[in-house]
Design an enzyme around this catalytic site. Structure first.
Site, PDB file in Angstrom:
ATOM      1  N   HIS A 103      -4.002  -9.274  12.609  1.00  7.22           N
ATOM      2  CA  HIS A 103      -4.224  -8.071  13.422  1.00  7.22           C
ATOM      3  C   HIS A 103      -5.610  -8.186  14.051  1.00  7.22           C
ATOM      4  CE1 HIS A 103      -4.654  -3.873  14.583  1.00  7.22           C
ATOM      5  NE2 HIS A 103      -3.407  -3.646  14.237  1.00  7.22           N
TER       6      HIS A 103
ATOM      7  N   ASN B 113      -4.664   8.338   4.394  1.00  9.53           N
ATOM      8  CA  ASN B 113      -4.461   7.548   5.604  1.00  9.53           C
ATOM      9  C   ASN B 113      -3.011   7.666   6.024  1.00  9.53           C
ATOM     10  OD1 ASN B 113      -5.621   5.606   7.532  1.00  9.53           O
ATOM     11  ND2 ASN B 113      -4.020   4.249   6.747  1.00  9.53           N
ATOM     12  N   GLU B 114      -2.806   8.131   7.235  1.00  7.38           N
ATOM     13  CA  GLU B 114      -1.454   8.192   7.792  1.00  7.38           C
ATOM     14  C   GLU B 114      -0.437   8.713   6.778  1.00  7.38           C
ATOM     15  OE1 GLU B 114      -0.664   4.292   9.465  1.00  7.38           O
ATOM     16  OE2 GLU B 114      -1.633   4.880  11.332  1.00  7.38           O
TER      17      GLU B 114
ATOM     18  N   ARG C 107       0.850  -1.191   0.000  1.00  2.00           N
ATOM     19  CA  ARG C 107       0.000   0.000   0.000  1.00  2.00           C
ATOM     20  C   ARG C 107       0.884   1.237   0.000  1.00  2.00           C
ATOM     21  NH1 ARG C 107      -2.480   0.163   6.194  1.00  2.00           N
ATOM     22  NH2 ARG C 107      -0.516   0.569   7.237  1.00  2.00           N
TER      23      ARG C 107
ATOM     24  N   GLU D  74      -7.538   5.314  15.519  1.00  2.00           N
ATOM     25  CA  GLU D  74      -7.209   3.890  15.415  1.00  2.00           C
ATOM     26  C   GLU D  74      -6.474   3.452  16.671  1.00  2.00           C
ATOM     27  OE1 GLU D  74      -4.773   2.581  12.185  1.00  2.00           O
ATOM     28  OE2 GLU D  74      -5.891   3.725  10.707  1.00  2.00           O
TER      29      GLU D  74
HETATM   30  C1  GAL Z   1      -2.355   1.765  10.768  1.00  2.00           C
HETATM   31  C2  GAL Z   1      -3.136   1.861   9.484  1.00  2.00           C
HETATM   32  C3  GAL Z   1      -4.224   0.833   9.403  1.00  2.00           C
HETATM   33  C4  GAL Z   1      -3.712  -0.501   9.845  1.00  2.00           C
HETATM   34  C5  GAL Z   1      -3.188  -0.387  11.247  1.00  2.00           C
HETATM   35  C6  GAL Z   1      -2.703  -1.697  11.833  1.00  2.00           C
HETATM   36  O1  GAL Z   1      -1.066   2.212  10.549  1.00  2.00           O
HETATM   37  O2  GAL Z   1      -3.673   3.141   9.310  1.00  2.00           O
HETATM   38  O3  GAL Z   1      -4.686   0.771   8.068  1.00  2.00           O
HETATM   39  O4  GAL Z   1      -2.718  -0.916   8.983  1.00  2.00           O
HETATM   40  O5  GAL Z   1      -2.110   0.493  11.249  1.00  2.00           O
HETATM   41  O6  GAL Z   1      -2.167  -1.507  13.121  1.00  2.00           O
END
Ligand code: GAL
Length: 672
Positions: free
Chosen positions: A365, A160-161, A122, A314
Site C-alpha cells: 500500500h 478505527n473504521e 485485525r 485517510e
Molecule cells: C483503511 C484503514 C487503514 C488502512 C487503509 C488501507 O481501511 O483504516 O488502517 O488499512 O484502509 O487502504
C-alpha cells in the site's frame, strides 16, 4: 453513561491555529528509533502538521494482560511535539492483542455461518462482548489519563473504521435487549416484523436470534432491524470510549473515521457524536467516474456535519493494495484528489499512511514516504501538497453553498438491499451516484439529506431511490415543490414503511398526488426503448412500473417491452415548482436530460456555464472558486477576469487554461 454532544468549535479552534490539517497515520511501532528521527525531519520538510498515532498499538502498550508500556509513546509524542507536529491520538481498540482472543474467545466475532474469527489479522472483536468492552475501556482510560493534557495531543481518534457485524451468542442477547427497547412488547415486534408470514410468530423475546444462516430467505424486517442494532451497538462502543476520554479531562476534538456510504453504520445517527466528521476515501484511479463519485461522498460528509468543515482522515497517495488490481495515482492526481476534498469543505487532508510498511498485509500500500525513501516522485508530490495546502489558509472555515438536496437514508438503502424484490439489480447507492453525476457536470453542489428534512430552500430536490418513505418525508417533498422547487423522484420510491411493509394502493401511495401519476405493478425490465421527445435513442432497463397519468404531463413512454405504450416519465407542475417522476430506471443520457431540465434555473458554481467541459469540476467554497480538471486534456474554462489564484499567485484573464489534473483556486483580490 451519558453522551456528550458534538462540539464543532473544538476542530475549528485547531484549524484556526494550524490552518488546513495535513498529515496521515503514523505507525512508529513498526520502525526503529533512528527512523523516528528521520520521520520527523521529513514531516517538517513536507509541512505535515497532524499525524494519527497509535491506531494499531494495543499489543505494544499491553503486551501481556494488564501491562502498560507507555515509554515509547511518551518518546514519540515528545519528538513530534518538539517539531511542532500535532497528534491525533488513537485508542488502540480496533485491533486487540492476540492474547485477548485466545484467553477470552467470547471477544472474537462470529459470522453469519457461526464461524468464530481468529486473531492474526485485525478487527477481531465483537462490539457486544462485555469482556472486550472492559479491556478496551481500561486501556482507553489509562491512555486518556496519561495524555489528556499532553500538549502534542490536539485530537482524539476512537477505534478505527467501526464496521463489524457479529452474529454470536452475546450479540444475540444484545440484539434482544435492543429489540425490547424498540418495541416494548413481543406483540409489537410481531406486528412490525409481519411474523404471521411463514409461521414466524414469537412468543417471547428470548426466542429471537440474529439473522444467522437460515434454510431460506430471512424475514426482511428482522434483517433491517439487525442492521439498525449493529450500527447502534458499534456507536455505543465508540461513545463509551469517547466519554472516558472526556472524563479524563481531554479538551481536544474527539472523532472516529467514517467510510463514506458504508453499509454497516448509519452515519446520520452517529454524526452528532463526533466533534468533527472524519472520513476515509479511496477513489479508484482506474474508474473514469471516480472524481464525480467521490464528490458525492464528500458532499455527504459535509452534510453530516451540517455544512461545517470536515476532515479527510485517510486516502492513498498512490496505489492501494486491497483491490485486485491496484492502479497508482500520479503525484498530480493525488494533489487534485486532496484539493477536491478541500473544495468540498475539508479542512484537513490526511493519508494512510506516513511511511510505507515493510512487513504485513499492507506492504504494497502506498505511503507518503515510500519504500524507496524521500528521493521519489511520491515524496516530492507530498511536499508540493503541503505547500499548496498552506496557501489555502484563506478558505479555512468557509462553507460550500449547495443548490440541490439529494434525499438518502441508510434504513431505506438497507430495506431495498434485501433479497426477493422484483429485481436485485437496483442498488440505492449506485442510483444516488448515477443521479449525482448530472449535478456534478453542472457544478451544482448538493446537500445529502434525510427524508423529512425541510428542503423548501433548495431550488432542486432529487430523490433517486427512496424505497422507504414516511409521511413526513412525503410532506417535505410536497412542501418543496409548492415552494417552487423542481422535485425529481426515481423509480421504486415510497414503496414501503419503516418496517418494510408494502404501502398498499396505487403506488407510490404517499407521493401519487404530488406526482400526478400512479402505478399498479412494478416489473423487472429487459432493456427497452423509450419514446422521449428531444432525446434520441432513449432507453430504460432493470425496473419499470405499470404507470398511468392522473393529470401529469407524460414526458416519455415505453416504446418496447412489457410496458410498451405506457408512461415512463411524468411531470406535474405546482405553480413555479414541479414534481417529476421516473417510473423506470432510465439510461444515463435520459437521466442527464431530465435533471438538466429540472436544473435549468439553478446557477452552478461557474457563472454563465450550465454544463462544464468534460472532466471539469467547479465548486464554490466561501469566496473561492475551485476549478479542477480531472480529464486528460488541457481545457479552456471561461472565468471571471481579475481573480487571484491562491495556488499560483497569478491573476486571471477571462479564460483559464487548466492542464490535466491541475487545479485553480480563484478568489477576489482583496487584502488577504
Ligand atoms: C483503511 C484503514 C487503514 C488502512 C487503509 C488501507 O481501511 O483504516 O488502517 O488499512 O484502509 O487502504
Amino acid at each position: 453513561m451519558s453522551s456528550t454532544t458534538r462540539d464543532p468549535d473544538r476542530f475549528a479552534a485547531l484549524t484556526a491555529e494550524v490552518g488546513i490539517c495535513f498529515g496521515g497515520d503514523y505507525n512508529p511501532e513498526q520502525w526503529p528509533r533512528a527512523t523516528w528521527r528521520e520521520d520527523v525531519e521529513l514531516m517538517r520538510r513536507a509541512g505535515v502538521n497532524l499525524v494519527t498515532v497509535g491506531v494499531f498499538s494495543w499489543a505494544m502498550i499491553e503486551p501481556t494482560p494488564g501491562a502498560r508500556e507507555f515509554a515509547w509513546l511518551d518518546e514519540v509524542l515528545g519528538l513530534l511535539h518538539g517539531a511542532g507536529i500535532a497528534v491525533d491520538l488513537a485508542t488502540p481498540t480496533a485491533s486487540p492483542p492476540p492474547w485477548l482472543g485466545v484467553r477470552h474467545p467470547e471477544t472474537l466475532p462470529t459470522d453469519r455461518d457461526g464461524v468464530r474469527l481468529v486473531p492474526g489479522s485485525r478487527n477481531q472483536f465483537t462490539p457486544a462482548s462485555r469482556v472486550y468492552r472492559e479491556h478496551a475501556l481500561a486501556i482507553t482510560r489509562d491512555l486518556a489519563v496519561r495524555y489528556a493534557r499532553h500538549p502534542a495531543v490536539r485530537m482524539w481518534h476512537v477505534g478505527n473504521e467501526y464496521g463489524q457485524l457479529d452474529y454470536g451468542d452475546e450479540a444475540a442477547g444484545e440484539f434482544r435487549r435492543w429489540l425490547r427497547e424498540r418495541y416494548g412488547t413481543i406483540d409489537a415486534l410481531n406486528e412490525a416484523w409481519g411474523t404471521s408470514f411463514w409461521s414466524q410468530r414469537y412468543a417471547d423475546f428470548d426466542e429471537i436470534l440474529p439473522p444467522r444462516r437460515m434454510p431460506y430467505i430471512v424475514n426482511p424486517s428482522q434483517a433491517v432491524d439487525f442492521r439498525r442494532y449493529s450500527s447502534d451497538q458499534l456507536r455505543d462502543c465508540y461513545r463509551q470510549l469517547r466519554d472516558a476520554i472526556r472524563e479524563a479531562g481531554a479538551t481536544a476534538p474527539i472523532t472516529t473515521n467514517f467510510m463514506g456510504f458504508f453499509p454497516h453504520a448509519d452515519y446520520r445517527t452517529w454524526a452528532g457524536d463526533v466533534d468533527v466528521i472524519a472520513d476515509d476515501q479511496y477513489p479508484d484511479p482506474a474508474s473514469p467516474t471516480s472524481p464525480a463519485d467521490i464528490a458525492l461522498v464528500q458532499d455527504l460528509m459535509r452534510s453530516l456535519g451540517d455544512g461545517r468543515p470536515w476532515l479527510l482522515m485517510e486516502q492513498s497517495v498512490s496505489a492501494t493494495s486491497w483491490r485486485g488490481h491496484n492502479l497508482p495515482k500520479s503525484p498530480a492526481r493525488a494533489r487534485a484528489d486532496s484539493l477536491q476534498a478541500v473544495a468540498r469543505g475539508a479542512d484537513g487532508i490526511c493519508f494512510f499512511q506516513w511511511r510505507q510498511s515493510r512487513a504485513g498485509a499492507e506492504r504494497f500500500h502506498s505511503a507518503m514516504v515510500p519504500h524507496a525513501g524521500s528521493d521519489t516522485e511520491v515524496f516530492r508530490g507530498v511536499v508540493r501538497q503541503g505547500a499548496d495546502l498552506a496557501r489555502l489558509r484563506p478558505v479555512v472555515g468557509a462553507r460550500v453553498q449547495a443548490q440541490a438536496a439529494v434525499v438518502f437514508d441508510w434504513p431505506s438503502w438497507w430495506a431495498a438491499d434485501e433479497p426477493a424484490l422484483p429485481t436485485d439489480r437496483l442498488d440505492t447507492v449506485a442510483e444516488v451516484t448515477r443521479w449525482y453525476r448530472a449535478l456534478w457536470r453542472r457544478g451544482i453542489a448538493a446537500d445529502i439529506v434525510a427524508g423529512g428534512t425541510d428542503v423548501t430552500d433548495y431550488p432542486l430536490v432529487l430523490v433517486p431511490h427512496a424505497y422507504l418513505i414516511e409521511p413526513d418525508a412525503a410532506a417535505a417533498l410536497a412542501a418543496a415543490s409548492e415552494a417552487g422547487a423542481q422535485v425529481v423522484i426515481g423509480p421504486f420510491s415510497g414503496v414501503a414503511d419503516a418496517n418494510g411493509h408494502i404501502r398498499t394502493g396505487r403506488s407510490p401511495v404517499l407521493l401519487r398526488e404530488l406526482i400526478g401519476a400512479s402505478g399498479e405493478e412494478w416489473c423487472a425490465l429487459p432493456d427497452v426503448d423509450l419514446d422521449m421527445p428531444g432525446v434520441a435513442g432513449a432507453t430504460a432497463s432493470t425496473l419499470g412500473e405499470r404507470l398511468r397519468s392522473d393529470g401529469a404531463e407524460v414526458r416519455a413512454r415505453h416504446a418496447s417491452g412489457p410496458l410498451s405504450g405506457l408512461p415512463a416519465i411524468t411531470r406535474q407542475g405546482h405553480g413555479p415548482g414541479a414534481a417529476w417522476y421516473l417510473g423506470a430506471v432510465v439510461d444515463d443520457g435520459v437521466l442527464d436530460a431530465v435533471i438538466g431540465e429540472a436544473a435549468a434555473g439553478v446557477a452552478g458554481a461557474l457563472p454563465g456555464v450550465s454544463v462544464l467541459p468534460d472532466g471539469v469540476e467547479a465548486v464554490r467554497r466561501g469566496d473561492a472558486l475551485f476549478l479542477l480538471n480531472h480529464g486528460g486534456q488541457t481545457v479552456q474554462v471561461p472565468v471571471p477576469p481579475g481573480l487571484l489564484d491562491l495556488l499560483t499567485g497569478e491573476v486571471t484573464n477571462s479564460v483559464a487554461a487548466i492542464g490535466p489534473d491541475d487545479v485553480r483556486v480563484l478568489i477576489e483580490r482583496q487584502d488577504r
